[in-house]
Design a protein around this motif. Structure first.
Motif, short mmCIF file in Angstrom:
data_model
loop_
_atom_site.label_atom_id
_atom_site.label_comp_id
_atom_site.label_asym_id
_atom_site.label_seq_id
_atom_site.Cartn_x
_atom_site.Cartn_y
_atom_site.Cartn_z
N TYR A 401 0.85 -1.18 0.00
CA TYR A 401 0.00 0.00 0.00
C TYR A 401 0.89 1.24 0.00
O TYR A 401 2.09 1.17 0.24
CB TYR A 401 -0.91 0.02 1.22
N GLY A 402 0.32 2.39 -0.20
CA GLY A 402 1.09 3.62 -0.15
C GLY A 402 0.81 4.50 -1.34
O GLY A 402 -0.06 4.22 -2.17
N ASP A 403 1.54 5.61 -1.42
CA ASP A 403 1.32 6.59 -2.47
C ASP A 403 1.54 5.98 -3.85
O ASP A 403 2.54 5.33 -4.11
CB ASP A 403 2.25 7.79 -2.29
N ASP A 404 0.57 6.20 -4.70
CA ASP A 404 0.60 5.74 -6.07
C ASP A 404 0.27 6.92 -6.97
O ASP A 404 -0.67 7.66 -6.67
CB ASP A 404 -0.41 4.60 -6.26
N PRO A 405 1.01 7.13 -8.07
CA PRO A 405 0.73 8.28 -8.93
C PRO A 405 -0.71 8.34 -9.41
O PRO A 405 -1.27 9.42 -9.60
CB PRO A 405 1.70 8.07 -10.10
N ALA A 406 -1.32 7.16 -9.60
CA ALA A 406 -2.69 7.13 -10.12
C ALA A 406 -3.74 7.17 -9.02
O ALA A 406 -4.75 7.87 -9.12
CB ALA A 406 -2.89 5.88 -10.98
N ASN A 407 -3.49 6.41 -7.92
CA ASN A 407 -4.52 6.26 -6.90
C ASN A 407 -4.19 6.93 -5.57
O ASN A 407 -5.03 6.91 -4.66
CB ASN A 407 -4.76 4.76 -6.65
N GLY A 408 -3.00 7.51 -5.41
CA GLY A 408 -2.61 8.03 -4.10
C GLY A 408 -2.52 6.87 -3.13
O GLY A 408 -2.14 5.77 -3.48
N ASP A 409 -2.86 7.11 -1.87
CA ASP A 409 -2.91 6.02 -0.89
C ASP A 409 -4.34 5.52 -0.84
O ASP A 409 -5.11 5.84 0.08
CB ASP A 409 -2.44 6.51 0.48
N ALA A 410 -4.71 4.73 -1.84
CA ALA A 410 -6.09 4.31 -2.00
C ALA A 410 -6.59 3.49 -0.81
O ALA A 410 -7.75 3.60 -0.42
CB ALA A 410 -6.25 3.50 -3.29
N PHE A 411 -5.69 2.67 -0.22
CA PHE A 411 -6.13 1.84 0.90
C PHE A 411 -6.52 2.68 2.10
O PHE A 411 -7.57 2.47 2.70
CB PHE A 411 -5.04 0.85 1.29
N VAL A 412 -5.65 3.61 2.50
CA VAL A 412 -5.95 4.44 3.67
C VAL A 412 -7.23 5.23 3.45
O VAL A 412 -8.07 5.35 4.36
CB VAL A 412 -4.76 5.36 3.99
#
Length: 423
Positions: A401-412
Motif C-alpha cells: 500500500y502507499g502513495d501511487d501516482p494514479a490512486n494516491g494512498d487508495a487503501f488508507v
C-alpha cells in the motif's frame, strides 16, 4: 621264341607294380588331405574359442563399465536430491526471513525511502532517528495535528493522541490504531499514515504501543489467557480502555473505531467481542481471531471489516486448523470467511455461503490490476451493523500500500471512508 615268351610273362607284374605305386601315392595324398583337414579343424576351433573368450571378456568389460556408470548415475541422483533438499531448505529459510521482515512493519516504509534515494546531501529524507515516542510525535506534528502524550503507570512508552485542529466535543470520532508484532506506533504510522488525514477527515487518532516480550518485541495480548512463547499475560483490553478514558479527559469524543494490523488486527477483533466504551466498529488487516476466544459468546453486535490477502503466508487466509500448543482446543485461528461469519452470527444475519462482491478495488501495487474484492452484508443485520470482507487476491501479509501516482494512498482513503461511515 624263348625270349619272346619271357617278355610277355613280365608285363603284368610291371603294371601291377605301377598300379600299386599309384594307389600308394593316392592313399598318401588322401591321408595328407585328411591330416590337413583335421589340423585345419583344430586350428579353427582354437581360433574360434579364442575369439569367443575375447568377446566374453569385452562383454564383461562393458557390463562392468555399465555397472560403474549406473553407480555414478545413482550417486548423481543422490547428490541432486540432496541439492534439491538444500535449495528447498534455503527457500524455506528465505521465506521465514521475509515473513519476519513483513511482521516487523519496517520493510515497506524503509524500502519506499530507499527508492527515493539514500544520499542525504541531495536533499533526501534521512532515516528515522530518535525514540519511538519522538518519531511518532514528529510524524503527527509534521502533519499538522495537535499532539498529546498519554502516560500510563505500568507502561514504559507513552501513547500518542493526535487531535484535529477543529475538534467538536462529543462528535469528533476517535480511531485507535494498533501496530503488529514487533512493530511500534511510529513504524505503524509510516505504513498506515492515518495521522496525515486527521485534519482533512476530522477525527482524532490514538497511537499506543504494545508491551515488549522477553526478546524486546512489542505485541498485543488478544486473549483472556496468558500467552506462551515469552509473552506476558498483560491485560491489553484494560490498558486500551484506560487509554481511551485518559483521552476523554482531554477531549470528549463521538464513536470509537479500532484498526489493527497483524497482531494488532487480532487485538482489534478481540476488542470487537470484549468491547470498549463507545466502540462502533473494528477493522483488521492480516489479523484474525482465535477460535477459542470465548469473549465473543454473548457479545453485542458491532460493525466489522476484515481485510486479508489470499497469499498471506504468515496468517493464512483460510485459517490454521492445527491445535494451538497441543491444548486440545482444535483450530488455532479463524480464516477470513470464518471471522466475518462470526460477526454475522452475533448480528443475527448469517454470512452467505456464496457471497458476491459489490466492488473490485485496486490497493496493492505489487499485484497487477484491481486485486481486492469487497463483500458486504447489511440486510437482516442488527440495526446500523455492517459486516465486510475485503479479499486481496494474490496479496501477502504486508501488501504494498502507499502513495501511487494514479490512486494516491487508495487503501488508507478507503479504510477511513469505511470506518467513518459506521455511525
Amino acid at each position: 621264341m624263348l625270349k619272346q615268351t619271357t617278355k610277355k610273362s613280365n608285363h603284368p607284374s610291371r603294371a601291377l607294380a605301377a598300379f600299386l605305386r599309384i594307389l600308394g601315392i593316392l592313399t598318401a595324398g588322401v591321408l595328407l588331405v585328411v591330416i590337413h583337414v583335421a589340423c585345419a579343424g583344430v586350428v579353427d576351433d582354437a581360433a574360434r574359442e579364442q575369439r569367443v573368450q575375447t568377446l566374453e571378456a569385452s562383454i564383461q568389460s562393458l557390463a562392468d563399465e555399465n555397472s560403474a556408470l549406473r553407480g555414478e548415475l545413482a550417486t548423481l541422483r543422490d547428490e541432486n536430491a540432496t541439492l534439491r533438499e538444500r535449495l528447498d531448505d534455503q527457500d524455506a529459510r528465505l521465506q521465514e526471513i521475509e515473513e519476519v521482515t513483513a511482521s516487523m512493519e519496517i520493510f515497506l516504509p524503509l524500502l519506499e525511502q530507499w527508492t527515493k534515494g539514500k544520499d542525504d546531501k541531495e536533499g533526501k529524507e534521512p532515516q528515522p532517528e530518535g525514540t519511538v515516542l519522538e518519531r511518532t510525535v514528529g510524524l503527527a506534528e509534521e502533519a499538522g495535528g495537535e499532539v498529546y502524550r498519554l502516560e500510563h503507570p505500568t507502561r514504559k512508552d507513552p501513547a500518542v493522541l493526535v487531535l484535529p485542529l477543529e475538534h467538536i466535543d462529543g462528535t469528533t470520532p476517535l480511531i485507535v490504531s494498533l501496530h503488529g508484532f514487533g512493530g511500534n506506533a511510529a513504524d505503524h504510522s509510516r505504513y498506515f499514515p492515518l495521522h496525515e488525514r486527521v485534519n482533512s477527515h476530522g477525527f482524532a487518532l490514538l497511537l499506543p504501543n504494545g508491551i515488549p516480550n522477553n526478546e524486546g518485541s512489542r505485541f498485543w495480548n488478544p486473549t483472556d489467557e496468558c500467552c506462551d512463547g515469552g509473552k506476558s499475560g498483560e491485560d491489553d483490553v484494560a490498558y486500551l480502555t484506560e487509554l481511551v478514558a485518559r483521552a476523554r479527559e482531554i477531549k470528549e469524543f463521538g464513536p470509537v473505531y479500532v484498526f489493527g494490523y497483524s497482531n494488532g488486527g487480532f487485538m482489534a477483533h478481540h476488542l470487537g467481542c470484549k468491547g470498549l466504551p463507545g466502540l462502533r466498529a473494528v477493522a483488521s488487516l492480516a489479523g484474525t481471531s482465535y477460535v477459542a476466544d470465548s469473549s465473543c459468546a454473548g457479545a453485542p453486535p458491532v460493525s466489522a471489516l476484515h481485510i486479508h490477502g489470499t497469499a498471506d503466508s504468515v496468517i493464512l487466509y483460510a485459517g490454521d486448523a492445527s491445535e494451538a500448543e497441543g491444548n486440545g482446543k482444535g483450530a488455532f485461528y479463524l480464516g477470513a470467511q470464518d471471522i466475518v461469519a462470526r460477526y454475522s452470527r452475533i448480528a443475527d444475519c448469517p454470512w452467505p455461503t456464496d457471497p458476491q462482491p459489490y466492488a473490485t478495488l485496486d490497493f496493492d501495487r505489487s499485484v497487477p490490476g484491481a486485486e481486492t474484492q469487497a463483500f458486504r452484508l447489511q440486510e437482516g443485520c442488527a440495526e446500523g451493523i455492517t459486516i465486510e470482507l475485503w479479499s486481496g487476491e494474490g496479496s501477502g501479509h504486508a501488501p504494498a500500500y502507499g502513495d501511487d501516482p494514479a490512486n494516491g494512498d487508495a487503501f488508507v482513503d478507503a479504510l477511513l471512508a469505511w470506518l467513518l461511515a459506521q455511525e
